[in-house]
Design an enzyme around this catalytic site. Structure first.
Site, PDB file in Angstrom:
ATOM      1  N   THR A 173       6.536  10.321  -5.093  1.00  0.00           N
ATOM      2  CA  THR A 173       6.127   8.915  -4.972  1.00  0.00           C
ATOM      3  C   THR A 173       7.372   8.059  -4.739  1.00  0.00           C
ATOM      4  OG1 THR A 173       4.759   7.175  -5.960  1.00  0.00           O
ATOM      5  CG2 THR A 173       6.192   8.369  -7.475  1.00  0.00           C
ATOM      6  N   ASN A 174       7.255   6.758  -4.896  1.00  0.00           N
ATOM      7  CA  ASN A 174       8.412   5.859  -4.776  1.00  0.00           C
ATOM      8  C   ASN A 174       8.214   4.704  -5.755  1.00  0.00           C
ATOM      9  OD1 ASN A 174       7.036   3.538  -3.342  1.00  0.00           O
ATOM     10  ND2 ASN A 174       6.605   5.209  -1.923  1.00  0.00           N
ATOM     11  N   GLY A 175       9.196   3.813  -5.802  1.00  0.00           N
ATOM     12  CA  GLY A 175       9.200   2.790  -6.851  1.00  0.00           C
ATOM     13  C   GLY A 175       8.475   1.494  -6.525  1.00  0.00           C
ATOM     14  N   SER A 176       7.604   1.500  -5.510  1.00  0.00           N
ATOM     15  CA  SER A 176       6.895   0.264  -5.169  1.00  0.00           C
ATOM     16  C   SER A 176       6.075  -0.241  -6.361  1.00  0.00           C
ATOM     17  CB  SER A 176       5.977   0.530  -3.969  1.00  0.00           C
ATOM     18  OG  SER A 176       5.125  -0.568  -3.764  1.00  0.00           O
ATOM     19  N   ALA A 194       3.854   0.875   0.265  1.00  0.00           N
ATOM     20  CA  ALA A 194       4.954   1.803   0.582  1.00  0.00           C
ATOM     21  C   ALA A 194       4.385   3.222   0.496  1.00  0.00           C
ATOM     22  CB  ALA A 194       6.101   1.612  -0.396  1.00  0.00           C
TER      23      ALA A 194
END
Ligand code: C5P
Length: 207
Positions: free
Chosen positions: A21-24, A88
């Site tokens: 995943t990512n930090g959005s 994102a």
């Protein structure tokens, strides 16, 4: 006015307990949903997992993977006037999902992950866009900002692209440069995400 907003990160599972995943944070998506509701419109949000709350009154559809976000958006876009791609989504997913938890014992010290690209949601919506509909994409670049942002605008068939300063990530403030299809900078927006979102919506509605 009915506006589709993609928001937050997506997740790509590796095994039953792990994911990429990512930090959005979804804060821009929340601010956009509030701006749409304040201007009397319907906010239709397709969101990955986030901890913050969407405003009451927004129609929120929760998804996990980029493929699920694409399917939900493809279903909802025809009933909307436009879409703002504030999400994102993960650009890659594991080639293989392991039904069982990956273990250190089986990995021989090193675990190699093979990833394949996920579909581009806005590009998919760009292909089915009707003449009366509009698309706003975001671009987050660390170099050649305008050039990369305009390349994305054209590839995804967007009407406007919002070039995001990297400092906007997980921040209550945002700094956006907005470009149109002619490559003209139509606005420089800097301030609280709530104010920036309201201005961005006004620009999108000009189309
Ligand atoms: O190509 P890049 O990810 O930088 O493009 C950013 C824009 O495209 C954002 O508006 C983002 O929401 C959207 N996007 C998408 N589907 C993807 C990746 C990005 O809609 N798989």
């Amino acid at each position: 006015m009915r506006v589709l907003i993609t928001s937050g990160p997506t997740r790509e599972p590796l095994d039953p307990v792990r994911f990429l995943t990512n930090g959005s944070s979804g804060r821009m998506g929340i601010a956009l949903a509030e701006a749409v509701l304040r201007s009397g419109g319907e906010a239709v949000v397709v969101s990955g997992p986030i901890t913050h709350q969407y405003p009451t009154g927004a129609e929120v559809h929760r998804i996990e993977t980029t493929q699920q976000m694409l399917e939900k958006c493809t279903e909802l876009f025809p009933s909307c006037d436009g879409v703002i791609g504030a999400a994102a989504p993960c650009d890659f997913k594991p080639v293989q999902y392991s039904d069982q938890k990956l273990t250190k014992a089986e990995s021989d010290g090193e675990l190699l992950l093979r990833l394949v690209p996920t579909p581009d949601i806005l590009a998919g919506l760009g292909r089915i866009k009707k003449p009366y509909q509009w698309i706003v994409g975001f671009a987050l670049e660390t170099q050649h900002g305008k050039e990369h942002a305009l390349e994305k605008l054209h590839r995804k068939n967007c009407d406007f692209v919002a070039l995001n300063d990297p400092s906007s990530i997980d921040n209550t403030q945002a700094k956006l440069e907005i470009f149109d299809v002619h490559g003209n900078r139509v606005a420089l927006l800097h301030g609280m995400k709530s104010d920036v979102a309201a201005e961005l919506l006004k620009i999108a509605l000009r189309k």
